[in-house]
Design an enzyme around this catalytic site. Structure first.
Site, PDB file in Angstrom:
ATOM      1  CG  ASP A 286      -1.968   0.958   1.217  1.00 25.88           C
ATOM      2  OD1 ASP A 286      -3.197   0.503   1.093  1.00 25.88           O
ATOM      3  OD2 ASP A 286      -1.772   2.236   0.970  1.00 25.88           O
ATOM      4  CB  ILE A 287       0.827   4.176  -2.108  1.00 22.50           C
ATOM      5  CG1 ILE A 287       1.904   5.068  -2.719  1.00 22.50           C
ATOM      6  CG2 ILE A 287      -0.654   5.055  -1.873  1.00 22.50           C
ATOM      7  CD1 ILE A 287       1.480   5.767  -4.225  1.00 22.50           C
TER       8      ILE A 287
ATOM      9  CG  ASN B 153     -11.880  -0.853   4.015  1.00 24.50           C
ATOM     10  OD1 ASN B 153     -12.412  -1.253   5.099  1.00 24.50           O
ATOM     11  ND2 ASN B 153     -10.642  -0.168   3.759  1.00 24.50           N
TER      12      ASN B 153
ATOM     13  N   GLY C  94     -15.534   2.880   3.663  1.00 24.48           N
ATOM     14  CA  GLY C  94     -14.308   3.546   3.429  1.00 24.48           C
ATOM     15  C   GLY C  94     -13.742   2.844   2.147  1.00 24.48           C
ATOM     16  CD  GLN C  95     -14.932  -1.067  -2.726  1.00 21.81           C
ATOM     17  OE1 GLN C  95     -15.671  -1.424  -1.961  1.00 21.81           O
ATOM     18  NE2 GLN C  95     -14.084  -1.747  -3.665  1.00 21.81           N
TER      19      GLN C  95
ATOM     20  CG  HIS D 253      -8.380  -3.156  -2.410  1.00 15.53           C
ATOM     21  ND1 HIS D 253      -9.140  -2.368  -3.134  1.00 15.53           N
ATOM     22  CD2 HIS D 253      -8.186  -2.530  -1.233  1.00 15.53           C
ATOM     23  CE1 HIS D 253      -9.905  -1.431  -2.414  1.00 15.53           C
ATOM     24  NE2 HIS D 253      -9.091  -1.416  -1.164  1.00 15.53           N
TER      25      HIS D 253
ATOM     26  CG  HIS E  32      -6.708  -2.951   3.140  1.00 18.98           C
ATOM     27  ND1 HIS E  32      -6.056  -1.835   2.971  1.00 18.98           N
ATOM     28  CD2 HIS E  32      -7.772  -2.938   2.632  1.00 18.98           C
ATOM     29  CE1 HIS E  32      -6.705  -0.902   2.273  1.00 18.98           C
ATOM     30  NE2 HIS E  32      -8.027  -1.470   2.082  1.00 18.98           N
TER      31      HIS E  32
HETATM   32  P1  5GP Z   1      -9.697   1.309   0.317  1.00 20.72           P
HETATM   33  O1  5GP Z   1      -9.830   2.649   0.815  1.00 20.72           O
HETATM   34  O2  5GP Z   1     -10.393   1.259  -1.024  1.00 20.72           O
HETATM   35  O3  5GP Z   1      -9.993   0.114   1.104  1.00 20.72           O
HETATM   36  O4  5GP Z   1      -8.270   1.042  -0.109  1.00 20.72           O
HETATM   37  C1  5GP Z   1      -7.614   1.541  -1.207  1.00 20.72           C
HETATM   38  C2  5GP Z   1      -6.059   1.535  -0.600  1.00 20.72           C
HETATM   39  O5  5GP Z   1      -5.230   1.798  -1.990  1.00 20.72           O
HETATM   40  C3  5GP Z   1      -5.517   2.629  -0.019  1.00 20.72           C
HETATM   41  O6  5GP Z   1      -5.164   2.242   1.387  1.00 20.72           O
HETATM   42  C4  5GP Z   1      -4.640   3.524  -0.414  1.00 20.72           C
HETATM   43  O7  5GP Z   1      -3.438   4.016   0.528  1.00 20.72           O
HETATM   44  C5  5GP Z   1      -4.164   2.517  -1.610  1.00 20.72           C
HETATM   45  N1  5GP Z   1      -3.684   3.216  -2.619  1.00 20.72           N
HETATM   46  C6  5GP Z   1      -4.188   4.221  -3.436  1.00 20.72           C
HETATM   47  N2  5GP Z   1      -3.662   4.637  -4.578  1.00 20.72           N
HETATM   48  C7  5GP Z   1      -2.571   3.686  -4.711  1.00 20.72           C
HETATM   49  C8  5GP Z   1      -1.421   3.403  -5.701  1.00 20.72           C
HETATM   50  O8  5GP Z   1      -1.462   4.266  -6.468  1.00 20.72           O
HETATM   51  N3  5GP Z   1      -0.478   2.476  -5.243  1.00 20.72           N
HETATM   52  C9  5GP Z   1      -0.680   1.685  -4.295  1.00 20.72           C
HETATM   53  N4  5GP Z   1       0.393   0.859  -4.017  1.00 20.72           N
HETATM   54  N5  5GP Z   1      -1.680   2.067  -3.396  1.00 20.72           N
HETATM   55  C10 5GP Z   1      -2.475   2.903  -3.379  1.00 20.72           C
END
Ligand code: 5GP
Ligand code: ZN
Length: 114
Positions: A30-31, A87, A93-94, A100, A102
């Site tokens: 994760d970034i 999520n 929070g998605q 994906h 986590h």
């Molecule tokens: P969500 O909020 O949908 O459950 O998780 C999305 C996740 O993707 C977040 O934790 C966010 O930090 C990660 N993310 C967003 N953009 C990028 C990216 O460009 N590269 C990577 N490796 N992770 C990302």
């Protein structure tokens, strides 16, 4: 070219720190990590959410869970404990609508989550 960020990572059009490629699944860091280990595990095929993945009914959800555990083993958190989070939907929070998991570990994880 896909507009989906994670499809673009799967296609190697967007760089990512890939930690595991396992058949139909890909895992990358994760970034914005929330724990010492914070890896995202995605199916290479596009499904919007865990709900869509569950409906796909082709064993892909099974593959994804196995890839999550393989990541935990590789990252050395399988013994100490780790958390798998999907999520699902904006209210949960998605923010990226390519399913994906986590995989979080490497620190004490409190419950309930925020
Ligand atoms: P969500 O909020 O949908 O459950 O998780 C999305 C996740 O993707 C977040 O934790 C966010 O930090 C990660 N993310 C967003 N953009 C990028 C990216 O460009 N590269 C990577 N490796 N992770 C990302
Ligand atoms: Zn996608």
């Amino acid at each position: 070219m896909s507009e989906c960020l994670f499809c673009r990572i799967v296609a190697k059009e967007v760089p990512a720190d890939i930690v595991l490629e396992a058949g139909r699944a890909l895992a990358f860091r994760d970034i914005n990590p929330q724990a010492p280990t914070h890896v995202l595990v995605v199916p290479k095929a596009h499904h919007e959410s865990a709900a869509a993945l569950a409906a796909a009914d082709d064993g892909l959800a099974d593959d994804l869970l196995k890839a999550c555990h393989a990541v935990a083993v590789q990252e050395g958190v399988a013994e100490t404990g780790y958390r798998i989070v999907f999520n699902t939907g904006e209210g949960a929070g998605q923010t990226v609508f390519h399913v994906h998991a986590h995989v979080l570990g490497g620190r004490d994880l409190t419950w309930p989550p925020g």
